[in-house]
Design an enzyme around this catalytic site. Structure first.
Site, PDB file in Angstrom:
ATOM      1  CB  SER A 292       5.918  52.786 -65.044  1.00  0.00           C
ATOM      2  OG  SER A 292       4.789  53.360 -65.493  1.00  0.00           O
TER       3      SER A 292
ATOM      4  CE1 TYR B 197       8.413  55.095 -69.192  1.00  0.00           C
ATOM      5  CE2 TYR B 197       6.083  54.515 -68.790  1.00  0.00           C
ATOM      6  CZ  TYR B 197       7.448  55.043 -68.159  1.00  0.00           C
ATOM      7  OH  TYR B 197       7.810  55.634 -67.185  1.00  0.00           O
TER       8      TYR B 197
HETATM    9  N1  LIG Z   1       6.993  60.841 -63.706  1.00  0.00           N
HETATM   10  C1  LIG Z   1       6.299  59.929 -63.765  1.00  0.00           C
HETATM   11  O1  LIG Z   1       4.901  59.989 -63.744  1.00  0.00           O
HETATM   12  C2  LIG Z   1       6.463  58.417 -63.577  1.00  0.00           C
HETATM   13  C3  LIG Z   1       5.721  57.661 -63.790  1.00  0.00           C
HETATM   14  C4  LIG Z   1       6.025  56.241 -63.594  1.00  0.00           C
HETATM   15  C5  LIG Z   1       7.241  55.985 -63.613  1.00  0.00           C
HETATM   16  N2  LIG Z   1       8.339  56.687 -64.123  1.00  0.00           N
HETATM   17  C6  LIG Z   1       9.646  56.412 -64.053  1.00  0.00           C
HETATM   18  O2  LIG Z   1      10.568  57.030 -62.819  1.00  0.00           O
HETATM   19  C7  LIG Z   1      11.709  57.369 -63.386  1.00  0.00           C
HETATM   20  C8  LIG Z   1      12.058  58.862 -63.168  1.00  0.00           C
HETATM   21  O3  LIG Z   1      11.061  59.472 -63.741  1.00  0.00           O
HETATM   22  P1  LIG Z   1      10.885  61.000 -63.687  1.00  0.00           P
HETATM   23  O4  LIG Z   1       9.649  61.497 -64.301  1.00  0.00           O
HETATM   24  O5  LIG Z   1      11.480  61.566 -62.394  1.00  0.00           O
HETATM   25  O6  LIG Z   1      12.192  61.632 -64.912  1.00  0.00           O
HETATM   26  P2  LIG Z   1      12.729  63.000 -65.174  1.00  0.00           P
HETATM   27  O7  LIG Z   1      12.501  63.354 -66.556  1.00  0.00           O
HETATM   28  O8  LIG Z   1      12.296  64.126 -64.016  1.00  0.00           O
HETATM   29  O9  LIG Z   1      14.203  62.607 -64.843  1.00  0.00           O
HETATM   30  C9  LIG Z   1      14.996  61.706 -65.405  1.00  0.00           C
HETATM   31  C10 LIG Z   1      16.428  61.905 -65.120  1.00  0.00           C
HETATM   32  O10 LIG Z   1      17.310  60.621 -65.962  1.00  0.00           O
HETATM   33  C11 LIG Z   1      18.286  61.531 -66.545  1.00  0.00           C
HETATM   34  N3  LIG Z   1      18.658  60.324 -67.689  1.00  0.00           N
HETATM   35  C12 LIG Z   1      17.792  60.037 -68.836  1.00  0.00           C
HETATM   36  N4  LIG Z   1      18.548  59.287 -69.641  1.00  0.00           N
HETATM   37  C13 LIG Z   1      19.433  58.813 -68.892  1.00  0.00           C
HETATM   38  C14 LIG Z   1      20.819  58.123 -69.414  1.00  0.00           C
HETATM   39  N5  LIG Z   1      20.947  57.358 -70.409  1.00  0.00           N
HETATM   40  N6  LIG Z   1      21.912  58.257 -68.196  1.00  0.00           N
HETATM   41  C15 LIG Z   1      21.715  58.784 -67.175  1.00  0.00           C
HETATM   42  N7  LIG Z   1      20.770  59.587 -66.930  1.00  0.00           N
HETATM   43  C16 LIG Z   1      19.668  59.706 -67.780  1.00  0.00           C
HETATM   44  C17 LIG Z   1      17.811  62.672 -66.927  1.00  0.00           C
HETATM   45  O11 LIG Z   1      18.581  63.584 -67.431  1.00  0.00           O
HETATM   46  C18 LIG Z   1      16.927  63.187 -65.838  1.00  0.00           C
HETATM   47  O12 LIG Z   1      18.021  63.821 -64.994  1.00  0.00           O
HETATM   48  C19 LIG Z   1      11.602  56.836 -64.753  1.00  0.00           C
HETATM   49  O13 LIG Z   1      12.394  55.500 -64.884  1.00  0.00           O
HETATM   50  C20 LIG Z   1      10.459  56.618 -65.233  1.00  0.00           C
HETATM   51  O14 LIG Z   1      10.085  55.929 -66.349  1.00  0.00           O
HETATM   52  C21 LIG Z   1       7.909  58.348 -64.174  1.00  0.00           C
END
Ligand SMILES: NC(=O)c1ccc[n+]([C@@H]2O[C@H](COP(=O)([O-])OP(=O)(O)OC[C@H]3O[C@@H](n4cnc5c(N)ncnc54)[C@H](O)[C@@H]3O)[C@@H](O)[C@H]2O)c1
Length: 262
Positions: free
Chosen positions: A146, A159
Site C-alpha cells: 500500500s 497498517y
Molecule cells: N482498497 C484499498 O483502497 C487498498 C489500498 C491499498 C492497499 N490495499 C490492499 O489491497 C489488498 C486487498 O484489499 P481490498 O480493499 O481489495 O480488500 P477487500 O476487503 O475488498 O477484500 C479482502 C478479502 O480478504 C479476505 N480476507 C481477510 N482476511 C483473510 C484471512 N485471514 N484469510 C483469508 N482471506 C482473508 C476477505 O474475506 C476479503 O474477501 C489488501 O492487502 C489491502 O491492504 C487496499
C-alpha cells in the site's frame, strides 16, 4: 492459446475487492485460479460466476493467518492441480483499521493482530509456496502492499507498519530465491474503490484524496488486476524485488503541490 494456459494461481482474499478482480482477470486469461479466503459465501459466488464464463477456478476456505491452514491449502492445490506458478498475497485484516490511530493511542494488541493478518500471513504463504515453485522451476509472487507502507500518515499506524514489512518481505524473497527463478514484486495502491471502500469511505476523506491525487478520480480494482496479471506473466521476467505504486500519482507529488495548483 493464452500465456496463462496450464498456470496455477493462488489468490488470497480472492472473494472480494482487488483479489476478486485478479481472480476474474487471471481466469479470463486461462489460468487455473484458487480463491483462498475466509468469506466462503462470496468465494463460492465468484467461483460460480467465473465457471459460468468458462473459467477454471476453485474456492478453498483458508484463513491465511493460520500456518496449518496455509500448509493444507498448498498440499491440496499441488495434489489437485500439480503446481503453483503464481501467488497473489492479497488478503489483509482490514477490519482492524477501524481501531488504528496514532502511535500513542494504538493498542499493542491491534498492532499484533494487524501484523498477523497483513504481514505474517503473506510470509506464511511465501514460506510454504516457494518450495513448490522452486521444485517446479520457478514462479511469480505478487504482494499487495500500500502507499501506506511508503509514506507517513496521522493514523493507520499498525497498517502502515505491516505494509512496510510486506515491502521488505518482497525484497527478501526476490533476493533469496531469484536465482531459482522465483520473482517477487509488490504493488502499492492508493485508495481503490472496492465495494467495501466505496461503502464506508467518508465524503470528506474521498474529496481530500482526489484533491491530493494527480488524477481526477480514485482507482478501481481493475486498475490493479491488470498489473497483477503482467507481474505474474513472463513478460515481467526481468522485474523482481520492486514496489510498483498504482496511486493516481499520490506518492510522486510534493505534499503541497495540489494546494498550489491554480
Ligand atoms: N482498497 C484499498 O483502497 C487498498 C489500498 C491499498 C492497499 N490495499 C490492499 O489491497 C489488498 C486487498 O484489499 P481490498 O480493499 O481489495 O480488500 P477487500 O476487503 O475488498 O477484500 C479482502 C478479502 O480478504 C479476505 N480476507 C481477510 N482476511 C483473510 C484471512 N485471514 N484469510 C483469508 N482471506 C482473508 C476477505 O474475506 C476479503 O474477501 C489488501 O492487502 C489491502 O491492504 C487496499
Amino acid at each position: 492459446m493464452s500465456e496463462f494456459d496450464g498456470k496455477v494461481a493462488i489468490i488470497t482474499g480472492g472473494a472480494n475487492g482487488m483479489g476478486e478482480a485478479a481472480v476474474r482477470e487471471l481466469a479470463g486469461l486461462g489460468a487455473t485460479v484458487v480463491i483462498a479466503d475466509i468469506d466462503t459465501e462470496r468465494a463460492e459466488k465468484v467461483e460460480a460466476e467465473v465457471q459460468a464464463h468458462g473459467g477454471k477456478v476453485k474456492a478453498i476456505h483458508t484463513d491465511v493467518r493460520e500456518e496449518s491452514q496455509v500448509i493444507a491449502l498448498v498440499e491440496q492445490v499441488v495434489s489437485e492441480f500439480g503446481s503453483i506458478d503464481i501467488l497473489d498475497n492479497n488478503a489483509a485484516s482490514l477490519e482492524l483499521t477501524a481501531n488504528d490511530p496514532d502511535v500513542i493511542s494504538l493498542d499493542p494488541q491491534v498492532l499484533q493482530q494487524t501484523l498477523q493478518g497483513n504481514l505474517i500471513a503473506p510470509f506464511l504463504c511465501c514460506k510454504h509456496v516457494i518450495p513448490v515453485m522452486v521444485e517446479n522451476g520457478g514462479g511469480s509472487i505478487i504482494n499487495m502492499a500500500s502507499v501506506a507502507g511508503l509514506t507517513g500518515d496521522v493514523a493507520l499506524t499498525a497498517y502502515a507498519l505491516s505494509k512496510a514489512g510486506v515491502i521488505q518481505l518482497t525484497r527478501a524473497v526476490a533476493v533469496q530465491y531469484g536465482k531459482q527463478n522465483v520473482r517477487c514484486n509488490a504493488i502499492a495502491p492508493a485508495t481503490i474503490l472496492t465495494a467495501n471502500v466505496d461503502a464506508y469511505m467518508p465524503e470528506d476523506y474521498r474529496n481530500a484524496y482526489i484533491h491530493n491525487s494527480s488524477t481526477s478520480y480514485l482507482g478501481l480494482p481493475e486498475d490493479v488486476s491488470g498489473l497483477v496479471a503482467f507481474l505474474a506473466s513472463d513478460r515481467a521476467r526481468y522485474m523482481t524485488g520492486h514496489v510498483i505504486p498504482v496511486d493516481g500519482g499520490i506518492t510522486s507529488a510534493l505534499a503541497v503541490a495540489h494546494d498550489r495548483r491554480a
